[in-house]
Design a protein around this motif. Structure first.
Motif, PDB file in Angstrom:
ATOM      1  N   ILE A 147       0.941  -1.181   0.116  1.00 18.51           N
ATOM      2  CA  ILE A 147      -0.069   0.058   0.026  1.00 18.51           C
ATOM      3  C   ILE A 147       0.639   0.986  -0.096  1.00 18.51           C
ATOM      4  N   ARG A 148       0.901   2.063  -1.056  1.00 21.56           N
ATOM      5  CA  ARG A 148       1.684   3.295  -1.263  1.00 21.56           C
ATOM      6  C   ARG A 148       0.768   4.307  -1.074  1.00 21.56           C
ATOM      7  N   SER A 149       1.246   5.354  -0.410  1.00 20.75           N
ATOM      8  CA  SER A 149       0.296   6.754  -0.350  1.00 20.75           C
ATOM      9  C   SER A 149       1.291   8.073  -0.426  1.00 20.75           C
ATOM     10  N   GLY A 150       0.849   8.965  -0.632  1.00 18.29           N
ATOM     11  CA  GLY A 150       1.510  10.064  -0.791  1.00 18.29           C
ATOM     12  C   GLY A 150       0.748  11.468  -0.384  1.00 18.29           C
ATOM     13  N   ARG A 151       1.703  12.432   0.016  1.00 24.57           N
ATOM     14  CA  ARG A 151       1.022  13.703   0.226  1.00 24.57           C
ATOM     15  C   ARG A 151       2.004  14.874  -0.162  1.00 24.57           C
ATOM     16  N   GLN A 152       1.263  15.757  -0.512  1.00 23.40           N
ATOM     17  CA  GLN A 152       2.411  16.975  -1.040  1.00 23.40           C
ATOM     18  C   GLN A 152       1.634  18.340  -1.035  1.00 23.40           C
ATOM     19  N   TRP A 174      -1.840  -0.233 -24.621  1.00 20.88           N
ATOM     20  CA  TRP A 174      -1.272  -0.389 -23.445  1.00 20.88           C
ATOM     21  C   TRP A 174      -2.068  -0.378 -22.306  1.00 20.88           C
ATOM     22  N   ASP A 175      -2.099  -1.400 -21.439  1.00 21.26           N
ATOM     23  CA  ASP A 175      -3.292  -1.489 -20.632  1.00 21.26           C
ATOM     24  C   ASP A 175      -3.021  -0.483 -19.230  1.00 21.26           C
ATOM     25  N   VAL A 176      -2.076   0.339 -19.344  1.00 23.78           N
ATOM     26  CA  VAL A 176      -1.739   1.270 -18.189  1.00 23.78           C
ATOM     27  C   VAL A 176      -2.870   2.373 -18.518  1.00 23.78           C
ATOM     28  N   LYS A 177      -3.553   2.651 -17.682  1.00 28.61           N
ATOM     29  CA  LYS A 177      -4.366   3.901 -17.613  1.00 28.61           C
ATOM     30  C   LYS A 177      -3.863   4.911 -16.717  1.00 28.61           C
ATOM     31  N   LEU A 178      -3.289   6.020 -17.299  1.00 33.48           N
ATOM     32  CA  LEU A 178      -3.133   7.298 -16.513  1.00 33.48           C
ATOM     33  C   LEU A 178      -4.500   7.900 -15.753  1.00 33.48           C
ATOM     34  N   VAL A 179      -4.108   8.076 -14.397  1.00 34.87           N
ATOM     35  CA  VAL A 179      -5.237   8.613 -13.682  1.00 34.87           C
ATOM     36  C   VAL A 179      -4.876  10.029 -13.189  1.00 34.87           C
ATOM     37  N   ASN A 209      -0.804  -4.531 -12.106  1.00 36.09           N
ATOM     38  CA  ASN A 209      -0.568  -5.102 -10.733  1.00 36.09           C
ATOM     39  C   ASN A 209      -0.689  -3.632  -9.722  1.00 36.09           C
ATOM     40  N   THR A 210      -1.233  -2.541 -10.146  1.00 36.17           N
ATOM     41  CA  THR A 210      -1.499  -1.418  -9.306  1.00 36.17           C
ATOM     42  C   THR A 210      -2.820  -0.652  -9.349  1.00 36.17           C
ATOM     43  N   LYS A 211      -3.618  -0.509  -8.509  1.00 37.51           N
ATOM     44  CA  LYS A 211      -4.998   0.003  -8.480  1.00 37.51           C
ATOM     45  C   LYS A 211      -4.859   1.378  -7.810  1.00 37.51           C
ATOM     46  N   VAL A 212      -4.988   2.450  -8.538  1.00 40.78           N
ATOM     47  CA  VAL A 212      -5.260   3.653  -7.605  1.00 40.78           C
ATOM     48  C   VAL A 212      -6.411   3.533  -6.821  1.00 40.78           C
ATOM     49  N   ARG A 213      -6.260   3.688  -5.531  1.00 38.76           N
ATOM     50  CA  ARG A 213      -7.851   3.832  -4.518  1.00 38.76           C
ATOM     51  C   ARG A 213      -8.184   5.226  -4.386  1.00 38.76           C
ATOM     52  N   VAL A 228      -1.781  24.648  -2.601  1.00 41.97           N
ATOM     53  CA  VAL A 228      -2.282  23.480  -3.549  1.00 41.97           C
ATOM     54  C   VAL A 228      -1.830  22.219  -2.597  1.00 41.97           C
ATOM     55  N   GLY A 229      -3.006  21.419  -2.281  1.00 43.61           N
ATOM     56  CA  GLY A 229      -2.524  20.145  -1.555  1.00 43.61           C
ATOM     57  C   GLY A 229      -3.279  18.740  -2.411  1.00 43.61           C
ATOM     58  N   PHE A 230      -2.524  17.900  -2.219  1.00 45.61           N
ATOM     59  CA  PHE A 230      -2.686  16.604  -2.916  1.00 45.61           C
ATOM     60  C   PHE A 230      -2.663  15.374  -1.973  1.00 45.61           C
ATOM     61  N   GLU A 231      -3.494  14.160  -1.948  1.00 41.94           N
ATOM     62  CA  GLU A 231      -3.169  13.137  -1.205  1.00 41.94           C
ATOM     63  C   GLU A 231      -3.614  12.142  -2.143  1.00 41.94           C
ATOM     64  N   TRP A 232      -3.070  10.711  -2.178  1.00 42.87           N
ATOM     65  CA  TRP A 232      -3.251   9.860  -2.914  1.00 42.87           C
ATOM     66  C   TRP A 232      -2.832   8.262  -2.346  1.00 42.87           C
ATOM     67  N   GLU A 233      -3.459   7.322  -2.940  1.00 42.90           N
ATOM     68  CA  GLU A 233      -3.307   6.096  -2.191  1.00 42.90           C
ATOM     69  C   GLU A 233      -3.551   4.915  -3.399  1.00 42.90           C
ATOM     70  N   GLU A 234      -2.425   3.884  -3.621  1.00 39.85           N
ATOM     71  CA  GLU A 234      -2.684   2.701  -4.382  1.00 39.85           C
ATOM     72  C   GLU A 234      -2.255   1.702  -3.741  1.00 39.85           C
ATOM     73  N   GLU A 235      -2.919   0.550  -4.411  1.00 39.67           N
ATOM     74  CA  GLU A 235      -2.378  -0.861  -3.904  1.00 39.67           C
ATOM     75  C   GLU A 235      -1.741  -1.545  -4.968  1.00 39.67           C
ATOM     76  N   ILE A 236      -0.610  -2.121  -4.686  1.00 40.05           N
ATOM     77  CA  ILE A 236       0.290  -3.110  -5.652  1.00 40.05           C
ATOM     78  C   ILE A 236       0.580  -4.283  -5.394  1.00 40.05           C
ATOM     79  N   LYS A 237       0.520  -4.944  -6.164  1.00 41.18           N
ATOM     80  CA  LYS A 237       0.979  -6.621  -6.162  1.00 41.18           C
ATOM     81  C   LYS A 237       2.455  -6.510  -7.048  1.00 41.18           C
ATOM     82  N   PRO A 238       3.068  -6.330  -6.300  1.00 39.82           N
ATOM     83  CA  PRO A 238       4.561  -6.167  -7.139  1.00 39.82           C
ATOM     84  C   PRO A 238       5.348  -7.195  -7.788  1.00 39.82           C
ATOM     85  N   ILE A 239       5.902  -6.829  -8.665  1.00 41.11           N
ATOM     86  CA  ILE A 239       7.079  -7.924  -9.466  1.00 41.11           C
ATOM     87  C   ILE A 239       8.254  -8.024  -8.772  1.00 41.11           C
TER      88      ILE A 239
END
Length: 406
Positions: free
Chosen positions: A74-79, A139-144, A102-106, A157-168
């Protein structure tokens, strides 16, 4: 071969994506919203002085990674970015992540605080999703992408994001330096206590981490302060070649359901051989084509050049990447039948043709961005974006004083 570098998306088509977003219709930003406390606190803090040409400043750039016992991440960010000049508006208002096989933006959220105390917010209901990529057929990658409206000079300006990864690969790459100055960047890692993380600093002096173990959980955190902006210069290398970043590699206590730990470059090579070995085998159609192309040519060099020329000129560069297809080539017979493929497909077809002609060959996985990889670079699957082929020769003098054919 394509990769999303730990979701640090710096591609030529990002500018095109920005134009698409500007003309895309979507929900209007919500006014008078509740601003999160961390962003509200930053809005009241005084800024240090900056040169008058500074367009914007990043107040915080935070990344958090949680690696679960099965390898899921689970990877998340704040800026937060403060706009100082009108030219800094577009640098501050856009957040881009990516959904991959293998990555889903939540979650993605964004807020704006203007100098007149008006506020705006947008979230996942307002994102634009696109597969835009000029050099790839599919390409099945979808930019969000989340593009905040009503950002102006002096906006925060502030952002938060979170994504779930099933990594290689059990690794993460945190780019904490870019073309804007950064007051503070923080990275934190949470993983099972038995896992062994290693922190590798690239284009930056190491920062001493803080590690704690509580019960079955290990936590490592680092804080980097007062990071200068990368200076934009004519003919400079790409930003990833000069920007400071932190590569985090995680060695588990045992094999996991998701992700693996590459202990050496040989380890990566063996993994790639698993992916590609069966796909570079010649069949009867390849053998027949090799016979057709090389019939009557006895000179070894001329035979090699004839096969390479066919793949270079007769196999169109067309990239179709689905799932693991960003790394794994298509089977050689299909590439020959379709007469198209990307870099790794072309290398795979040539390898099969060479094998049919009695020559051994080997993939070389490289990075085409100048200076992005050095001989001292740490072992990482993130460092490569292109595949070529090396041919094993019984007589190395065949190509003396000339360019090698690859």
């Amino acid at each position: 071969m394509r990769r999303i570098k730990g979701q640090s998306i710096t591609s030529p088509w990002l500018g095109i994506l920005f134009l698409v977003l500007l003309f895309a219709s979507g929900p209007e930003a919500r006014a008078g919203v509740k601003i999160p406390s961390w962003l509200q606190e930053l809005s009241s803090k005084p800024l240090p002085s900056f040169p008058p040409e500074t367009e914007a400043v990043c107040l915080i750039n935070n990344r958090s990674l949680t690696c679960r016992p099965d390898g899921t991440m689970i990877r998340s960010g704040r800026q937060a970015i403060k706009v100082l000049r009108p030219d800094g508006i577009d640098k501050a208002r856009l957040l881009v992540r990516a959904n991959t096989f293998n990555t889903k933006v939540r979650q993605m959220k964004g807020w704006v605080i203007n100098s007149d105390d008006s506020t705006r917010s947008e979230d996942m209901k307002d994102v634009v999703t696109t597969s835009l990529s000029p050099d790839t057929l599919y390409w099945d990658v979808k930019l969000v992408a989340l593009l905040l409206s009503e950002v102006m000079k002096d906006s925060l300006v502030g952002f938060e994001w979170e994504e779930e990864i099933k990594p290689i690969s059990l690794e993460d790459d945190f780019f904490f330096q870019d073309y804007l100055p950064v007051l503070e960047a923080n990275y934190s890692l949470n993983c099972p206590a038995g896992f062994e993380p290693s922190l590798l600093w690239i284009n930056s002096r190491p920062v001493e981490p803080v590690q704690t173990i509580t019960g079955a959980e290990k936590k490592i955190s680092v804080a980097i302060k007062d990071i200068p902006a990368v200076k934009d210069e004519p003919l400079m290398p790409p930003s990833q070649a000069v920007s400071g970043h932190l590569l985090v590699r995680i060695k588990p206590a045992a094999n996991l359901k998701f992700g693996r730990f590459f202990s050496s470059w040989r380890d990566i090579g063996l993994w790639y051989e698993e992916l590609s070995g069966e796909r570079r085998q010649p069949d009867k159609t390849i053998e027949a084509k090799v016979q057709e192309l090389t019939s009557g040519i006895d000179n070894v060099r001329n035979r090699l050049e004839r096969l390479a020329e066919f793949v270079q000129k007769e196999i169109r560069y067309v990239s179709i990447q689905i799932g693991l297809g960003g790394y794994q080539p298509h089977p050689a017979p299909g590439i020959l039948a379709n007469r198209y493929g990307d870099c790794k497909d072309k290398a795979t077809l040539l390898a099969a043709m060479l094998k049919s002609a009695g020559f051994d060959s080997f993939y070389i996985i490289i990075n085409i961005d100048p200076y992005s990889v050095s001989p001292a670079a740490p072992v990482s699957l993130f460092l490569f974006n292109h595949a070529i082929l090396a041919i094993k020769l019984a007589d190395s003098s065949l190509f003396e004083n000339s360019e090698a054919v690859i």
